[in-house]
Design a protein around this motif. Structure first.
Motif, PDB file in Angstrom:
ATOM      1  N   GLU A  66      -9.770  18.654  15.009  1.00 12.53           N
ATOM      2  CA  GLU A  66     -10.400  18.307  16.282  1.00 12.53           C
ATOM      3  C   GLU A  66     -10.181  16.824  16.601  1.00 12.53           C
ATOM      4  O   GLU A  66      -9.933  16.454  17.754  1.00 12.53           O
ATOM      5  N   VAL A  67     -10.244  15.986  15.578  1.00 13.36           N
ATOM      6  CA  VAL A  67      -9.955  14.563  15.767  1.00 13.36           C
ATOM      7  C   VAL A  67      -8.530  14.378  16.268  1.00 13.36           C
ATOM      8  O   VAL A  67      -8.265  13.610  17.205  1.00 13.36           O
ATOM      9  N   SER A  68      -7.590  15.094  15.659  1.00  8.88           N
ATOM     10  CA  SER A  68      -6.175  14.948  16.010  1.00  8.88           C
ATOM     11  C   SER A  68      -5.894  15.433  17.434  1.00  8.88           C
ATOM     12  O   SER A  68      -5.123  14.809  18.170  1.00  8.88           O
ATOM     13  N   ARG A  69      -6.500  16.540  17.830  1.00  7.67           N
ATOM     14  CA  ARG A  69      -6.184  17.157  19.125  1.00  7.67           C
ATOM     15  C   ARG A  69      -6.946  16.527  20.288  1.00  7.67           C
ATOM     16  O   ARG A  69      -6.402  16.381  21.381  1.00  7.67           O
ATOM     17  N   THR A  70      -8.208  16.158  20.048  1.00  8.25           N
ATOM     18  CA  THR A  70      -9.069  15.783  21.167  1.00  8.25           C
ATOM     19  C   THR A  70      -9.752  14.431  21.015  1.00  8.25           C
ATOM     20  O   THR A  70      -9.606  13.549  21.861  1.00  8.25           O
ATOM     21  N   ASP A  71     -10.497  14.260  19.924  1.00  8.66           N
ATOM     22  CA  ASP A  71     -11.382  13.095  19.796  1.00  8.66           C
ATOM     23  C   ASP A  71     -10.648  11.768  19.887  1.00  8.66           C
ATOM     24  O   ASP A  71     -11.133  10.823  20.515  1.00  8.66           O
ATOM     25  N   ILE A  72      -9.481  11.649  19.247  1.00  5.65           N
ATOM     26  CA  ILE A  72      -8.799  10.362  19.194  1.00  5.65           C
ATOM     27  C   ILE A  72      -8.316   9.911  20.576  1.00  5.65           C
ATOM     28  O   ILE A  72      -8.144   8.720  20.824  1.00  5.65           O
ATOM     29  N   SER A  73      -8.109  10.833  21.487  1.00  2.13           N
ATOM     30  CA  SER A  73      -7.715  10.471  22.851  1.00  2.13           C
ATOM     31  C   SER A  73      -8.931  10.201  23.730  1.00  2.13           C
ATOM     32  O   SER A  73      -8.860   9.412  24.678  1.00  2.13           O
ATOM     33  N   GLN A  74     -10.037  10.829  23.428  1.00  2.00           N
ATOM     34  CA  GLN A  74     -11.233  10.652  24.237  1.00  2.00           C
ATOM     35  C   GLN A  74     -11.972   9.359  23.921  1.00  2.00           C
ATOM     36  O   GLN A  74     -12.698   8.841  24.778  1.00  2.00           O
ATOM     37  N   VAL A  75     -11.777   8.830  22.721  1.00  5.09           N
ATOM     38  CA  VAL A  75     -12.565   7.663  22.311  1.00  5.09           C
ATOM     39  C   VAL A  75     -12.314   6.459  23.195  1.00  5.09           C
ATOM     40  O   VAL A  75     -13.208   5.655  23.448  1.00  5.09           O
ATOM     41  N   ASP A  76     -11.076   6.306  23.706  1.00  2.00           N
ATOM     42  CA  ASP A  76     -10.781   5.179  24.596  1.00  2.00           C
ATOM     43  C   ASP A  76      -9.913   5.593  25.785  1.00  2.00           C
ATOM     44  O   ASP A  76      -9.294   4.761  26.448  1.00  2.00           O
ATOM     45  N   ASN A  77      -9.861   6.924  26.030  1.00  2.00           N
ATOM     46  CA  ASN A  77      -9.102   7.468  27.163  1.00  2.00           C
ATOM     47  C   ASN A  77      -7.623   7.105  27.127  1.00  2.00           C
ATOM     48  O   ASN A  77      -6.988   6.906  28.173  1.00  2.00           O
ATOM     49  N   VAL A  78      -7.066   7.025  25.925  1.00  2.00           N
ATOM     50  CA  VAL A  78      -5.629   6.790  25.740  1.00  2.00           C
ATOM     51  C   VAL A  78      -5.036   8.052  25.113  1.00  2.00           C
ATOM     52  O   VAL A  78      -5.456   8.472  24.032  1.00  2.00           O
ATOM     53  N   ARG A  79      -4.061   8.672  25.793  1.00  2.00           N
ATOM     54  CA  ARG A  79      -3.481   9.899  25.280  1.00  2.00           C
ATOM     55  C   ARG A  79      -2.624   9.606  24.048  1.00  2.00           C
ATOM     56  O   ARG A  79      -1.780   8.721  24.070  1.00  2.00           O
ATOM     57  N   ARG A  80      -2.844  10.372  22.982  1.00  2.00           N
ATOM     58  CA  ARG A  80      -2.089  10.192  21.750  1.00  2.00           C
ATOM     59  C   ARG A  80      -1.547  11.534  21.277  1.00  2.00           C
ATOM     60  O   ARG A  80      -2.202  12.564  21.453  1.00  2.00           O
ATOM     61  N   ASP A  81      -0.378  11.490  20.678  1.00  2.00           N
ATOM     62  CA  ASP A  81       0.312  12.697  20.221  1.00  2.00           C
ATOM     63  C   ASP A  81      -0.417  13.279  19.011  1.00  2.00           C
ATOM     64  O   ASP A  81      -0.490  12.630  17.959  1.00  2.00           O
ATOM     65  N   PRO A  82      -0.967  14.491  19.105  1.00  2.00           N
ATOM     66  CA  PRO A  82      -1.694  15.088  17.971  1.00  2.00           C
ATOM     67  C   PRO A  82      -0.858  15.174  16.696  1.00  2.00           C
ATOM     68  O   PRO A  82      -1.386  14.983  15.592  1.00  2.00           O
ATOM     69  N   GLU A  83       0.440  15.468  16.822  1.00  2.00           N
ATOM     70  CA  GLU A  83       1.279  15.586  15.634  1.00  2.00           C
ATOM     71  C   GLU A  83       1.421  14.239  14.940  1.00  2.00           C
ATOM     72  O   GLU A  83       1.427  14.165  13.712  1.00  2.00           O
ATOM     73  N   ARG A  84       1.537  13.189  15.722  1.00  2.00           N
ATOM     74  CA  ARG A  84       1.606  11.856  15.110  1.00  2.00           C
ATOM     75  C   ARG A  84       0.290  11.493  14.436  1.00  2.00           C
ATOM     76  O   ARG A  84       0.276  10.846  13.391  1.00  2.00           O
ATOM     77  N   VAL A  85      -0.807  11.906  15.035  1.00  2.00           N
ATOM     78  CA  VAL A  85      -2.114  11.658  14.406  1.00  2.00           C
ATOM     79  C   VAL A  85      -2.178  12.370  13.059  1.00  2.00           C
ATOM     80  O   VAL A  85      -2.614  11.792  12.050  1.00  2.00           O
ATOM     81  N   GLY A 113      12.662  11.912  14.088  1.00  2.00           N
ATOM     82  CA  GLY A 113      13.562  10.765  14.127  1.00  2.00           C
ATOM     83  C   GLY A 113      13.179   9.700  15.127  1.00  2.00           C
ATOM     84  O   GLY A 113      13.853   8.666  15.236  1.00  2.00           O
ATOM     85  N   ASP A 114      12.107   9.916  15.905  1.00  2.00           N
ATOM     86  CA  ASP A 114      11.660   8.914  16.871  1.00  2.00           C
ATOM     87  C   ASP A 114      10.861   7.835  16.163  1.00  2.00           C
ATOM     88  O   ASP A 114       9.859   8.119  15.507  1.00  2.00           O
ATOM     89  N   ALA A 115      11.304   6.590  16.297  1.00  2.00           N
ATOM     90  CA  ALA A 115      10.611   5.477  15.651  1.00  2.00           C
ATOM     91  C   ALA A 115       9.255   5.246  16.301  1.00  2.00           C
ATOM     92  O   ALA A 115       9.062   5.494  17.492  1.00  2.00           O
ATOM     93  N   VAL A 116       8.324   4.803  15.490  1.00  2.00           N
ATOM     94  CA  VAL A 116       6.987   4.463  15.978  1.00  2.00           C
ATOM     95  C   VAL A 116       6.742   2.990  15.696  1.00  2.00           C
ATOM     96  O   VAL A 116       6.929   2.531  14.577  1.00  2.00           O
ATOM     97  N   LYS A 117       6.324   2.257  16.707  1.00  2.00           N
ATOM     98  CA  LYS A 117       6.074   0.832  16.534  1.00  2.00           C
ATOM     99  C   LYS A 117       4.803   0.607  15.722  1.00  2.00           C
ATOM    100  O   LYS A 117       3.851   1.385  15.799  1.00  2.00           O
ATOM    101  N   GLU A 118       4.814  -0.473  14.944  1.00  2.00           N
ATOM    102  CA  GLU A 118       3.632  -0.807  14.162  1.00  2.00           C
ATOM    103  C   GLU A 118       2.425  -1.029  15.067  1.00  2.00           C
ATOM    104  O   GLU A 118       1.293  -0.686  14.705  1.00  2.00           O
ATOM    105  N   GLN A 119       2.663  -1.602  16.233  1.00  2.00           N
ATOM    106  CA  GLN A 119       1.583  -1.840  17.189  1.00  2.00           C
ATOM    107  C   GLN A 119       0.945  -0.523  17.633  1.00  2.00           C
ATOM    108  O   GLN A 119      -0.273  -0.436  17.813  1.00  2.00           O
ATOM    109  N   THR A 120       1.782   0.512  17.785  1.00  2.00           N
ATOM    110  CA  THR A 120       1.267   1.825  18.176  1.00  2.00           C
ATOM    111  C   THR A 120       0.377   2.405  17.080  1.00  2.00           C
ATOM    112  O   THR A 120      -0.717   2.916  17.348  1.00  2.00           O
ATOM    113  N   VAL A 121       0.846   2.313  15.833  1.00  2.00           N
ATOM    114  CA  VAL A 121       0.055   2.810  14.706  1.00  2.00           C
ATOM    115  C   VAL A 121      -1.250   2.034  14.582  1.00  2.00           C
ATOM    116  O   VAL A 121      -2.309   2.604  14.300  1.00  2.00           O
TER     117      VAL A 121
END
Length: 290
Positions: A66-85, A113-121
Motif C-alpha cells: 500500500e505504501v508503494s502503490r498509494t501512500d508514498i505519492s499521497q504524502v506530498d502529492n508527488v507521483r512516484r513509480d510503485p515499482e521503483r519504490v 536499464g533506466d538510470a535513477v538520479k541520487e536526488q530522485t532516490v
C-alpha cells in the motif's frame, strides 16, 4: 512497540539504571534465537500481535504494498513509480543497519536499464521518512584523543525490522538460514528498542565510525552522559570480540571533554545478563527495558 511492550522482554535490565552506572544481572532469558527471529519477522505492530507469525508477515507485506502503490505519492502529492519504490525498499532491506551510499540505492532502484538520479532516490527516502517507514541512525561526534577523521554517514534502518523482512519476502526460517542477514536485522531490532527506551532520558541513539575502521553499533547520547553498545546475536567468542572493540573505542575518547561512559555493553540475542571482569556489561535484549 518494543519487546517489553509486547511482553517478550522481562525489562529486568533498565536502560535508565544502566545510564546511572548501576550493575544489572539476570537469569537465562526465555526468548531464544528462533524466538528472536519470529519477533523480528512479526514486528511490534499492535494490530498484528494476536495473529500467527505467517499472518502477521502477510499483514506487513500488504502494508508495504500500500505504501508503494498509494501512500508514498499521497504524502506530498508527488507521483512516484510503485515499482521503483519496491526496488528501493528491497535495497534498503538488503542494506539495513549499514551506511550504504545513495549511489548504491539509486543503482538498485533503476528499472529496465533506466538510470535513477541520487536526488530522485533522496526524495523517495524523504517521503518514506514522513510516512514513518524508515528512520536513519545518525553518527556520533565525540571529542577524540587523536586526530582520526570521523565518518558522518547515517546508518539506514526501517522504523521496525519486520518491514525489512517483508521487503525481502523473507520469514523466520529464512533468517535462521542466513545468519549474516539475521545479524543485521537483530541490530536494527536493538536500535528500535533502544530508541523507545531512551525517550524518557531525552537521549538519541547514534553510531560511531572513524576513518581507521573502528565502529560501534550504538551510542546512547543523552544530556547527562553517553554509553557505547555493540550488538551480537550470541556466542562467547563474538562477545569477547565485541568487548575488546568497546574497550579499544573507549580509549580513543577524550573523557575530559566528553566525560566517562556510563557503561560499555554488548547486547546479545539469548542467554543471561552479567558484568564481565573487564567491566563490560552483557545484556540479553529480552531482559532490556526502559
Amino acid at each position: 512497540m518494543s519487546l517489553v511492550e509486547v511482553g517478550a522482554s522481562s525489562g529486568e535490565i533498565s536502560l535508565r539504571n544502566l545510564m546511572a552506572k548501576e550493575e544489572a544481572e539476570t537469569a537465562q532469558t526465555s526468548l531464544d534465537i528462533p524466538g528472536m527471529a519470529e519477533e523480528i519477522a512479526r514486528g511490534g505492530w499492535p494490530a498484528l500481535r494476536s495473529r500467527k507469525v505467517e499472518a502477521a508477515i502477510t499483514g506487513v507485506r500488504d502494508y508495504l504494498e500500500e505504501v508503494s502503490r498509494t501512500d508514498i505519492s499521497q504524502v506530498d502529492n508527488v507521483r512516484r513509480d510503485p515499482e521503483r519504490v519496491r526496488r528501493l525498499l528491497g535495497s534498503l532491506a538488503r542494506n539495513v543497519a549499514t551506511t550504504t551510499s545513495m549511489a548504491t540505492l539509486a543503482k538498485d532502484t533503476a528499472t529496465s536499464g533506466d538510470a535513477v538520479k541520487e536526488q530522485t532516490v533522496s526524495g523517495y527516502i524523504s517521503a518514506l521518512e514522513r510516512l514513518y517507514v524508515v528512520e536513519n541512525q545518525p553518527a556520533w561526534t565525540p571529542h577524540l584523543r587523536s586526530r582520526s577523521r570521523l565518518r558522518q554517514a547515517a546508518k539506514r534502518h526501517f522504523i521496525d525490522p519486520s518491514l525489512a523482512v517483508a521487503a525481502l519476502g523473507a520469514n523466520p526460517q529464512a533468517l535462521l538460514r542466513d545468519l549474516n542477514l539475521f545479524g543485521f536485522l537483530f541490530e536494527s531490532l536493538v536500535v528500535r528498542d533502544l530508541r523507545i527506551y531512551s525517550q524518557g532520558l531525552g537521549a538519541t541513539i547514534r553510531h560511531y565510525r572513524d576513518a581507521n575502521g573502528l565502529e560501534v553499533d550504538a551510542i546512547v547520547d543523552s544530556p547527562n552522559g553517553w554509553a557505547a553498545i555493540e550488538v551480537k546475536l550470541g556466542g562467547s567468542e563474538a562477545v569477547d570480540e565485541a568487548a575488546a572493540n568497546l574497550l579499544k573505542f573507549a580509549k580513543t575518547i577524550d573523557t575530559k571533554k566528553s566525560g566517562e561512559p556510563a557503561f560499555l555493553g554488548v547486547v546479545i540475542g539469548e542467554g543471561f545478563g552479567y558484568v564481565r571482569k573487564d567491566g563490560v556489561r552483557v545484556i540479553p535484549l529480552a531482559s532490556l527495558g526502559p
